[in-house]
Write an enzyme that holds these catalytic residues in place. Structure first.
Site, mmCIF file in Angstrom:
data_model
loop_
_atom_site.group_PDB
_atom_site.id
_atom_site.type_symbol
_atom_site.label_atom_id
_atom_site.label_comp_id
_atom_site.label_asym_id
_atom_site.label_seq_id
_atom_site.Cartn_x
_atom_site.Cartn_y
_atom_site.Cartn_z
ATOM 1 C CG ASP A 233 27.135 11.648 -88.824
ATOM 2 O OD1 ASP A 233 28.028 11.071 -89.365
ATOM 3 O OD2 ASP A 233 27.323 12.771 -88.537
ATOM 4 C CB ALA A 234 30.589 7.663 -88.652
#
Length: 931
Positions: free
Chosen positions: A243-244
């Site tokens: 995930d970012a």
């Protein structure tokens, strides 16, 4: 495919895919490999490899690229209980993603970051709107069809690549980048992993995104289960993406490792194939990890084969005439057909919660449309940009032949300085908000909406724009919507004495006046204001309701305010101002209908008790208002069903960080209290009769179950027939009931249909911690068929010839996590190998039931760590305060990951059925055994 003068084996579409992958990766230099390890993959001109971006948002429509068809929020799509519809929605999203890809293939990727399948065991979760409910079976069935639609059915090529989010145990926002969820083996295997399994095995999903949190002390982007379960056990052959910001967050937020090199190395070695993070820092960290020997080039090769395997399947390296998805006609973007599907999805998602005395469908000619959401179609962070919208007011106005009276039920206010008496108003030329002379004009009047929990918006009557905070910290009436990652249109009006208020900004900074009278964010509380209600929203609503035959109120949430990514809800209530609005309208018009438009369940006890008709809809996309109007006026018979339990209050829930649904009795599977509306609930304008439950082939792999359903009402309609199972006799605590089949069926009035289900015996299994495998127990099972988890109309019992679990063998090493019961215990990593347990507050115990105690046992041995004072483990017989079998002192080891093995003699001669290991002081325990 980019042009290159030399031809390579990987460019030959006739060659086997794995050969092509091997060849492509072998052609890359080490530097090129490093530069392909992040979300934005480099162009390699000499090999004809172009730039590629992993990750296009597409939760309920293509997002952030331009106009696209927008469907209801995922929590609403989960209420459709319609697999065929989900496949069709996936097809539309893939088509529209392809069109944007065709416009700019280097910018608009075909890896779609959807669907979100996190288990919503707690409705307070801020991201409830993004997922499909609390049940892994329902979520698995719906999203598997979505994936099939999105990825296409061609044996070689993908239309787009779906991404399951977020692996694993991601159901809280507060401290999500730092916290660890405790999930023991039964919860893991029977609930949390089940939310991902079907989509991999049956749906062949091509990508999975890991979660921000840790599970049992191990960060999700470093979780060995990515390799061990997703890729090896289940055969996932696409790629896994972080995930970012999560990989670097291993250092910045979790403080799990000390260097970015360690962070990328542990992530990649544990199955992360693509890093979504600061590209420059991440690529440097990969280079550093290689130089330090933390990574091998072979690790990059494995990851790149996984990412390029998906790019090959998307057809990037093949002639377009071979790929049936290569040229999607541009007129499919926001097409009339897609709009009709959006309308169909919105209709199918609407749940009729209550309909006393058949208030609905409406037959009135004069309707009051009331509420802050009556003339709104709100999007959320992951929504696309709809080509048009139909608000509830617009939809109702098209239906009604007579009069429609509209009011939003919100106060019109003025704010004046408590010091000078001057009014705040909008400066016409600049739109800045400042003090002006007292004036009864639109420049000084604002619409005030209170969304609860200290979140309020003010909207200028002058230009209908929201007051916001600009980049200089100055207030300006310039925003079309209250939205964004940081919603700077949100303010708090904190009441003081003498009717004075203090204004705070979206981030709780004081709002004050500068020397020129302009409102700004300031460092200290210094100015007070007096709120004057120019026009009462409730009074206007009451007057409108008096004039109408029926009042329809639209209440709920704004998806950008409260209960969203990074923010969990403190409770399940509607905003108090909305509750008050409903109560006052109902006093003057008993024909009141409440439509809850929300991203999550609410506790609406008073509404349920007093309002005759209640509908629920998520924020329903571009056709939101049309769909609601169709249901209100009977042009569509509602058949949506709740995909989450609606509790009476948040007080019925454990702490949001308690991930044990079994002991914590979460979800319909284990909750034994009274609920507001049960899982699976939803009414219709017609009625159905259930008869003739027949069970066949109980001794075979697939048990046949059938029932006859008849529409006994006066109108055509759909029924969602739900099949649940329950185990009556078990060694362990089993669910009260578990969904194992459902069908959404259309029946004309008077029509009768036989509905059949196949129940695979494997669906009866639970995770046996004593032998670390699934087990189908011998015993009595209930088969239940009905219209919700509580509305069971047909039930019978069957006997299953399964296993009898033998007494637990405690002469073998027993992993501490494989307990039968516990108190004040949480799970943590074990750098010695596997997962360990640790007690809370210097107390706690674990229990092992039905053990094979041997009177010849002489020694208790345990693998422990102790980062504090000298402590001990007590082994007790049968109960936590039973006779002491052994008392084992635990020395200081210098830390809770500094492991040692201890042993102590046993006092034998007792009748031991159960073993309790009682913690005295803080101890980390990995395994133990009796010899």
């Amino acid at each position: 495919m980019s042009s290159t003068t030399k031809t390579y084996l990987f460019q030959n579409s006739a060659m086997p895919l794995e050969d092509r992958l091997e060849d492509l990766v072998s052609q890359l230099t080490l530097t090129e490999k490093i530069n392909l390890m992040c979300q934005y993959q480099d162009e390699i001109p000499r090999l004809g490899i172009r730039k590629y971006k992993h990750g296009t948002e597409g939760a309920h429509g293509v997002a952030w690229l331009g106009k696209a068809t927008v469907f209801p929020q995922n929590i609403g799509l989960g209420c459709t209980w319609d697999e065929k519809l989900m496949k069709e929605i996936g097809q539309v999203i893939a088509d529209e993603a392809r069109i944007y890809y065709q416009k700019d293939p280097e910018k608009n990727g075909l890896t779609i970051w959807a669907p979100t399948v996190d288990m919503e065991r707690d409705p307070r979760w801020g991201r409830t709107e993004e997922a499909y409910g609390e049940d892994p079976y329902l979520t698995g069935k719906l999203t598997t069809e979505f994936i099939k639609g999105l990825q296409g059915d061609h044996p070689t090529y993908l239309k787009a690549a779906a991404t399951l989010k977020h692996f694993l145990g991601n159901n809280n926002e507060v401290n999500r980048g730092e916290c660890s969820a405790t999930i023991d083996p039964r919860n893991m295997r029977e609930y949390y992993l089940k939310a991902f399994e079907r989509q991999i095995k049956e749906g062949k999903v091509q990508s999975i995104m890991t979660a921000y949190n840790a599970v049992n002390g191990t960060l999700c982007n470093m979780n060995p289960d990515v390799n061990d379960i997703l890729k090896q056990e289940w055969g996932m052959d696409g790629f896994v993406v972080s995930d970012a910001g999560d990989v670097l967050g291993s250092v910045n937020d979790h403080k799990y490792v000390e260097s970015y090199a360690e962070a990328v190395a542990l992530s990649i070695k544990n199955g992360i194939d693509s890093i979504t993070d600061d590209q420059e820092i991440s690529l440097r960290a990969i280079k550093d990890a290689l130089e330090q020997g933390l990574l091998d080039e072979a690790d990059l090769d494995t990851a790149l084969k996984n990412t390029f395997r998906v790019r090959f399947r998307l057809g990037e390296f093949d002639p377009t005439d071979k790929n049936p998805y290569a040229n999607v006609p541009e007129d499919k973007l926001c097409s009339p057909e897609n709009s009709r599907l959006s309308l169909q999805a919105a209709r199918k998602s609407i749940v009729l919660l209550k309909n006393e005395q058949n208030v609905l469908p409406l037959k009135t000619k004069k309707v009051a449309v009331i509420g802050p959401l009556a003339n709104e179609v709100l999007t959320d962070w992951y929504s696309g940009t709809p080509p048009y919208t139909v608000s509830p007011l617009k939809g109702i106005t098209k239906k009604v032949q007579g009069d429609v009276i509209f009011t939003d039920g919100c106060d019109r206010i003025k704010l004046r300085s408590a010091t000078t008496g001057k009014y705040i108003q909008v400066e016409e030329h600049s739109l800045h908000v400042k003090l002006g002379e007292p004036a009864n004009n639109a420049l000084s009047i604002f619409t005030h909406k209170n969304w609860g929990w200290g979140s309020e918006t003010i909207q200028s009557e002058h230009n209908e724009k929201y007051v916001t905070v600009d980049e200089h910290g100055r207030l300006t009436a310039s925003s079309l919507e209250a939205k964004g990652w940081f919603v700077k249109e949100v303010f708090s009006m904190n009441e003081r004495k003498n009717n004075q208020i203090h204004l705070s900004s979206w981030d709780q900074q004081p709002i004050g006046l500068d020397e020129n009278g302009y409102l700004n964010v300031c460092e200290h509380e210094k100015d007070y204001f007096i709120k004057e209600v120019v026009e009462s929203g409730i009074e206007r609503a009451v007057e409108a309701a008096k004039q109408a035959e029926t009042a329809v109120l639209f209440v709920g949430n704004n998806p950008f305010i409260n209960g969203k990514e990074c923010i969990d809800r403190p409770n399940l209530n509607l905003p108090p101002d909305q509750e008050k609005l409903i109560q006052e309208v109902l006093k003057v018009n008993p024909n009141t209908v409440v439509v809850i438009v929300g991203s999550y369940p609410f506790s609406i006890n008073w509404i349920k008790q007093n309002v005759p008709a209640v509908l629920y809809s998520s924020h329903g996309g571009q056709e939101h208002g049309q769909a609601i109007a169709d249901v209100l006026f009977g042009e569509y018979n509602p058949a949506g069903r709740l995909n989450m339990t609606w509790y009476q209050s948040a007080g019925q829930l454990p702490d949001i960080m308690d991930y044990d649904i079994i002991k914590g009795e979460r979800t319909y599977q284990y909750f034994r209290g009274n609920v507001l509306y049960p899982f699976g609930h939803g009414l219709s304008y017609t009625s159905f009769d259930y008869q003739h439950l027949i069970i066949n082939d109980t001794d075979k792999e697939n048990i046949k179950i059938s029932a006859t359903i008849m529409n006994t009402g006066e109108v055509d309609g759909e029924e969602v027939i739900q099949m649940y199972i329950g185990c009556k006799t078990s060694r362990v605590k089993r669910p009260i009931k578990t969904l194992k089949g459902f069908k959404r069926v259309y029946l004309q009035k008077g029509e009768r249909k036989e509905i059949t289900f196949e129940l695979n015996r494997e669906e009866l299994a639970f995770w046996d911690v004593t032998r670390e495998r699934y087990c189908i127990e011998q015993g009595i099972y209930s088969i239940m068929v009905g219209a919700s988890s509580e509305a069971i109309y047909l039930e019978t019992e069957i006997e299953i010839d399964g296993e009898v679990i033998p007494p637990r063998n405690i002469a073998e090493k027993i992993k501490a996590i494989n307990y039968d019961d516990y108190h004040q215990i949480y799970l943590d990593e074990c750098k010695d190998g596997g997962t360990s347990i640790r007690n809370k507050k210097d107390a706690g115990w674990i229990a092992l039931h039905q053990v094979n105690w041997d009177q010849s046992f002489q020694t208790f041995t345990a693998r422990v760590a102790n980062g504090g004072e000298k402590t001990c483990l007590e082994v007790r017989a049968n109960t936590e305060d039973g006779p002491v079998i052994s008392k084992c002192e635990i020395p200081q080891t210098g830390g809770f990951q500094a492991w040692t093995t201890v042993e102590q003699s046993i006092t034998n001669g007792m009748d031991v059925k159960n073993i309790f290991i009682v913690f005295k002081g803080s101890i980390q325990l990995s395994w133990f055994q009796f010899l």
